[in-house]
Design a protein around this motif. Sequence first.
Motif, PDB file in Angstrom:
ATOM      1  N   ASP A  93       0.839  -1.206   0.000  1.00  0.00           N
ATOM      2  CA  ASP A  93       0.000   0.000   0.000  1.00  0.00           C
ATOM      3  C   ASP A  93       0.871   1.252   0.000  1.00  0.00           C
ATOM      4  OD1 ASP A  93      -2.334   1.502  -0.054  1.00  0.00           O
ATOM      5  OD2 ASP A  93      -2.530   1.550   2.137  1.00  0.00           O
ATOM      6  N   ASP A  94       1.891   1.229  -0.840  1.00  0.00           N
ATOM      7  CA  ASP A  94       2.842   2.337  -0.921  1.00  0.00           C
ATOM      8  C   ASP A  94       2.934   2.801  -2.370  1.00  0.00           C
ATOM      9  OD1 ASP A  94       4.859   4.170  -0.759  1.00  0.00           O
ATOM     10  OD2 ASP A  94       6.380   2.796   0.010  1.00  0.00           O
ATOM     11  N   ALA A  95       2.146   3.804  -2.706  1.00  0.00           N
ATOM     12  CA  ALA A  95       2.095   4.287  -4.080  1.00  0.00           C
ATOM     13  C   ALA A  95       3.406   4.943  -4.510  1.00  0.00           C
ATOM     14  CB  ALA A  95       0.946   5.278  -4.240  1.00  0.00           C
ATOM     15  N   SER A  96       4.251   5.316  -3.549  1.00  0.00           N
ATOM     16  CA  SER A  96       5.514   5.951  -3.933  1.00  0.00           C
ATOM     17  C   SER A  96       6.399   5.004  -4.741  1.00  0.00           C
ATOM     18  CB  SER A  96       6.271   6.430  -2.687  1.00  0.00           C
ATOM     19  OG  SER A  96       6.760   5.346  -1.925  1.00  0.00           O
ATOM     20  N   ILE A  97       6.192   3.698  -4.599  1.00  0.00           N
ATOM     21  CA  ILE A  97       6.967   2.739  -5.388  1.00  0.00           C
ATOM     22  C   ILE A  97       6.694   2.941  -6.874  1.00  0.00           C
ATOM     23  CG2 ILE A  97       7.275   0.285  -5.926  1.00  0.00           C
ATOM     24  CD1 ILE A  97       6.746  -0.327  -2.998  1.00  0.00           C
ATOM     25  N   VAL A  98       5.437   3.187  -7.223  1.00  0.00           N
ATOM     26  CA  VAL A  98       5.085   3.399  -8.630  1.00  0.00           C
ATOM     27  C   VAL A  98       5.724   4.684  -9.137  1.00  0.00           C
ATOM     28  CG1 VAL A  98       3.196   3.638 -10.277  1.00  0.00           C
ATOM     29  CG2 VAL A  98       2.938   2.130  -8.293  1.00  0.00           C
ATOM     30  N   SER A  99       5.653   5.750  -8.349  1.00  0.00           N
ATOM     31  CA  SER A  99       6.254   7.021  -8.766  1.00  0.00           C
ATOM     32  C   SER A  99       7.760   6.889  -8.948  1.00  0.00           C
ATOM     33  CB  SER A  99       5.951   8.108  -7.725  1.00  0.00           C
ATOM     34  OG  SER A  99       4.558   8.294  -7.570  1.00  0.00           O
ATOM     35  N   GLU A 100       8.405   6.193  -8.001  1.00  0.00           N
ATOM     36  CA  GLU A 100       9.851   5.991  -8.104  1.00  0.00           C
ATOM     37  C   GLU A 100      10.206   5.192  -9.355  1.00  0.00           C
ATOM     38  OE1 GLU A 100      10.764   3.988  -4.498  1.00  0.00           O
ATOM     39  OE2 GLU A 100      10.419   5.750  -3.226  1.00  0.00           O
ATOM     40  N   THR A 101       9.414   4.162  -9.630  1.00  0.00           N
ATOM     41  CA  THR A 101       9.694   3.312 -10.793  1.00  0.00           C
ATOM     42  C   THR A 101       9.488   4.081 -12.083  1.00  0.00           C
ATOM     43  OG1 THR A 101       8.988   1.378  -9.520  1.00  0.00           O
ATOM     44  CG2 THR A 101       9.088   1.140 -11.923  1.00  0.00           C
ATOM     45  N   ARG A 102       8.473   4.917 -12.126  1.00  0.00           N
ATOM     46  CA  ARG A 102       8.225   5.712 -13.335  1.00  0.00           C
ATOM     47  C   ARG A 102       9.373   6.677 -13.583  1.00  0.00           C
ATOM     48  NH1 ARG A 102       2.961   6.724 -15.957  1.00  0.00           N
ATOM     49  NH2 ARG A 102       3.440   8.101 -17.688  1.00  0.00           N
ATOM     50  N   THR A 103       9.810   7.355 -12.546  1.00  0.00           N
ATOM     51  CA  THR A 103      10.935   8.290 -12.674  1.00  0.00           C
ATOM     52  C   THR A 103      12.193   7.555 -13.132  1.00  0.00           C
ATOM     53  OG1 THR A 103      10.023   9.734 -10.957  1.00  0.00           O
ATOM     54  CG2 THR A 103      12.385   9.932 -11.430  1.00  0.00           C
TER      55      THR A 103
END
Length: 332
Positions: free
Chosen positions: A281-291
Amino acid sequence: MVATAVQDRYWDRVVHNDGAGARAIVDTVLTDGTPLDGILTGLVGDAQRRVGSLWAADEWTVAREHAATAVNEQVVQHLRRRIRSWRDDAAVRAARGTPPLLVVCAEREWHALPALMLTARLESEGYAVAYLGADVSTLALQRAIADHEPRVTLVSASLSSSLVFVRRHVETATASGVPVVVGGAAFDPAGLRARRIGATAQALDPADVGSLLATLPRRVPAVPPLRTDAAREAFALLAAVGPHTDAVTQRVARRGGPGTTAVLDQVPHVLGALAAALLTDDASIVSETRTWLDAVGDARRCERSTLAEVWAAVTEQVADYPLGRRMLADAA
């Protein structure tokens, strides 16, 4: 601390795949009184950061990255042999009489060097360590726990896409009552991801592991199963990474152009990272992966329209995962 000139000489040996030369430099600085930690962080760690940066910048191929990493691994194994030669018979017998520490990488986690460096550090502190290496399956972990009866299992993960597999190791170890300490670049400093996957503790720094061990319970209960909708999506998505990757590749590969193949090679990681984001439940993983993926593409002169097509294709593949689709949309 290791002098910059020594770091540069060591780096030159790594660049030239000269394991013998790298080991000779390590022997010299050991003789000069440099502590093990200084060698692990100031030589091996420094060189490995340079290796990663050169791959990310598209200045080195994957093959060259692997060759350089192999030199660093040879050096750490050499240090482990030196450590064993330093320990007297009484220390060896004492270590053998205590439950060992089990050091493993998550399944499909091939970045073994951090775990190997941790093993060397712990052995230098007098611990008995059973090191299993990279890509340790659940079955292999079960067997190792039965064979070694470890005091604790330490699980290393460098990639966020490994987190679902770390959870499986947590389930396996705690089912036998063995505490689990996790660590590596896949985890956040606040410890959110470690808590969400049920780890007993998280080591923020390899140097902290020794003191952390003293605070752990001797036995732990089995972690309860994860039955949330997000967890169900995570496990289902991970099980279908292969077909989803094939579909994304088929849609995007025909565009061609520089960097496209390199970007598509990362699609399994992207899907695994999304599964990890769902599980924790950590959406920051998606943002980090996209970057990160955008940076990989930019370094390889991949057109931004191609990167956009990759993300569109990934979104199409997660149509049946509403929570995952929402996370992708929020990170766009």
